[in-house]
Design an enzyme around this catalytic site. Sequence first.
Site, PDB file in Angstrom:
ATOM      1  N   GLU A 196      -1.569  -5.483   8.399  1.00 12.26           N
ATOM      2  CA  GLU A 196      -0.848  -4.811   9.482  1.00 12.26           C
ATOM      3  C   GLU A 196      -1.536  -5.079  10.815  1.00 12.26           C
ATOM      4  O   GLU A 196      -2.764  -5.112  10.883  1.00 12.26           O
ATOM      5  CB  GLU A 196      -0.816  -3.292   9.234  1.00 12.26           C
ATOM      6  CG  GLU A 196       0.080  -2.897   8.085  1.00 12.26           C
ATOM      7  CD  GLU A 196       0.239  -1.386   7.938  1.00 12.26           C
ATOM      8  OE1 GLU A 196      -0.141  -0.631   8.856  1.00 12.26           O
ATOM      9  OE2 GLU A 196       0.745  -0.963   6.882  1.00 12.26           O
ATOM     10  N   GLU A 200       8.899  -4.007  10.773  1.00 15.80           N
ATOM     11  CA  GLU A 200       9.294  -2.711  10.193  1.00 15.80           C
ATOM     12  C   GLU A 200       9.800  -1.759  11.267  1.00 15.80           C
ATOM     13  O   GLU A 200       9.137  -1.544  12.301  1.00 15.80           O
ATOM     14  CB  GLU A 200       8.093  -2.081   9.456  1.00 15.80           C
ATOM     15  CG  GLU A 200       8.464  -0.744   8.819  1.00 15.80           C
ATOM     16  CD  GLU A 200       7.504  -0.257   7.742  1.00 15.80           C
ATOM     17  OE1 GLU A 200       6.544  -0.984   7.395  1.00 15.80           O
ATOM     18  OE2 GLU A 200       7.721   0.855   7.235  1.00 15.80           O
ATOM     19  N   ASP A 227      -1.304  -6.202  -0.454  1.00 13.69           N
ATOM     20  CA  ASP A 227      -1.274  -5.522   0.846  1.00 13.69           C
ATOM     21  C   ASP A 227      -2.651  -4.942   1.131  1.00 13.69           C
ATOM     22  O   ASP A 227      -3.129  -4.068   0.393  1.00 13.69           O
ATOM     23  CB  ASP A 227      -0.221  -4.403   0.763  1.00 13.69           C
ATOM     24  CG  ASP A 227       0.293  -3.984   2.116  1.00 13.69           C
ATOM     25  OD1 ASP A 227      -0.074  -4.606   3.125  1.00 13.69           O
ATOM     26  OD2 ASP A 227       1.096  -3.036   2.149  1.00 13.69           O
ATOM     27  N   ASP A 271       0.845  -1.201   0.000  1.00  8.34           N
ATOM     28  CA  ASP A 271       0.000   0.000   0.000  1.00  8.34           C
ATOM     29  C   ASP A 271       0.881   1.252   0.000  1.00  8.34           C
ATOM     30  O   ASP A 271       0.383   2.374  -0.088  1.00  8.34           O
ATOM     31  CB  ASP A 271      -1.022  -0.009   1.149  1.00  8.34           C
ATOM     32  CG  ASP A 271      -0.386   0.012   2.524  1.00  8.34           C
ATOM     33  OD1 ASP A 271       0.854  -0.088   2.628  1.00  8.34           O
ATOM     34  OD2 ASP A 271      -1.149   0.128   3.511  1.00  8.34           O
ATOM     35  N   SER A 272       2.217   1.036   0.022  1.00 14.16           N
ATOM     36  CA  SER A 272       3.155   2.149  -0.214  1.00 14.16           C
ATOM     37  C   SER A 272       2.938   2.718  -1.621  1.00 14.16           C
ATOM     38  O   SER A 272       3.457   3.798  -1.930  1.00 14.16           O
ATOM     39  CB  SER A 272       4.602   1.684  -0.051  1.00 14.16           C
ATOM     40  OG  SER A 272       4.856   0.526  -0.825  1.00 14.16           O
ATOM     41  N   LYS A 288      -1.225  -9.412   2.912  1.00 11.65           N
ATOM     42  CA  LYS A 288      -0.518  -8.942   4.110  1.00 11.65           C
ATOM     43  C   LYS A 288      -1.461  -8.039   4.891  1.00 11.65           C
ATOM     44  O   LYS A 288      -2.212  -7.256   4.294  1.00 11.65           O
ATOM     45  CB  LYS A 288       0.762  -8.188   3.739  1.00 11.65           C
ATOM     46  CG  LYS A 288       1.478  -7.607   4.954  1.00 11.65           C
ATOM     47  CD  LYS A 288       2.850  -7.049   4.637  1.00 11.65           C
ATOM     48  CE  LYS A 288       2.838  -5.646   4.080  1.00 11.65           C
ATOM     49  NZ  LYS A 288       2.168  -4.632   4.904  1.00 11.65           N
TER      50      LYS A 288
END
Length: 278
Positions: free
Chosen positions: A122, A189, A90, A51-52, A120
Amino acid sequence: MSHSNSRKKSTVLSFFEKKAAGEKISMLTAYDHFIARLLDGCKIDAILVGDSAANVIHGFDTTLPISMDIMIAHTAAVSRGTSYALVIGDMPFLSFQPSIETAINNAGRFLKEGLAQAVKIEGGIEMVATIKRLIECGIPVMGHIGMTPQSINNLGGPKIQGRQASSKAYLLESALALEEAGCFGCVLELLQADIAKKITSACKTMPTIGIGAGVDCDGQILVTNDMLGLHEEGFKPKFLREYANLTPVIVEAVKKYISDVNEGLFPNEDESYGAAKR
Ligand code: KIV
């Protein structure tokens, strides 16, 4: 159909096997078809459609604004360029937090429409119930703890995590809970290297994938644009190694093109089509 053991594609099983064998795992991000093809051809173990993309591709300050539809479009483009690497979609902000049902529907879209093989998510121990249901539904999950960008407003910025004893305890407890839930990997991270090392050795089956978390993680991930030097001037986090500096290469090429056009030097005769031959 062949059922031989010679694996042609990186899968979630390869992640567990590499951890067991003490082999490192390499991951990079991609958001488009062409870069995905390049990374895949280099036999990268996995490509994260991060999602970057919100920052790197769409110019937002945080990852929060990116939508499911945009993430699915990026993921499908990457999947179409990939035959070896595991493709991980993501899950964007609020695509899984509101309820388990929301998470299943959105994670399912990454596999059905984005043709990814995993997602993925978070978050730490608080996400375990959701992760277990996704895995039960046949959707492999990679965890992501430490500096989780979707919680940037709670964390007060991109700060190194695992400095206080309470933070260390939460991170270790979360990693073990994600392993127990069945995650095939977990991104660590911006973590102090000592706690990342401790988590990596405490997790017996689930590999850890570090970004700014030291060399002792089971694997590493970087944002591809960052490691190629395609980022804002002055962006230089300590953990980032630039393997190329493409910004000046592109600027030089574009300037040369503009001057060639302005001076009538492009296109030349070889680059032009003659009259049709009869
Ligand atoms: O979105 C992303 O690119 C990520 C990586 C930095 C792990 O989450």
